[in-house]
Motif scaffolding. Sequence first.
Motif: not given
Length: 134
Positions: A93-97
Amino acid sequence: MLLVDTNVLVDVLEDDPEWAEWSIGQLRAQSKIHRLAINPIIYAELSTAFSTVEALDRTVGDLGLTMIEVPRPALFLAGKAFVRYRKQGGARSNVLGDFFIGAHAAVSGYPILTRDTHRYRAYFSGVTLIAPDA
């Protein structure tokens, strides 16, 4: 220099009933000690709350935030930390940030003002976190 995580800025912008007071207080207190900064990742995450780049830029300026670039060693470290996260079963999910922000702080020696400490503590243990649970 202090990196201000997206969640703190969203608290302020959306007047979050639970967290706005803490976030505003921390921004005020930390601005007396550090230059408050965001990087392109935080900027991009914030952009979802704005209809124009001009409106976002105006808000960034009004909040006294400085835009700083992410050094290449931090980008490399973010990728390596993300690989470790995925090997340990982390979701896609959107965690790379969070990894870009944590690596930027780690490489540059910046503290992070955040409410979301889990990944920063797990993958960037040397980074100083200013958080409600710190």
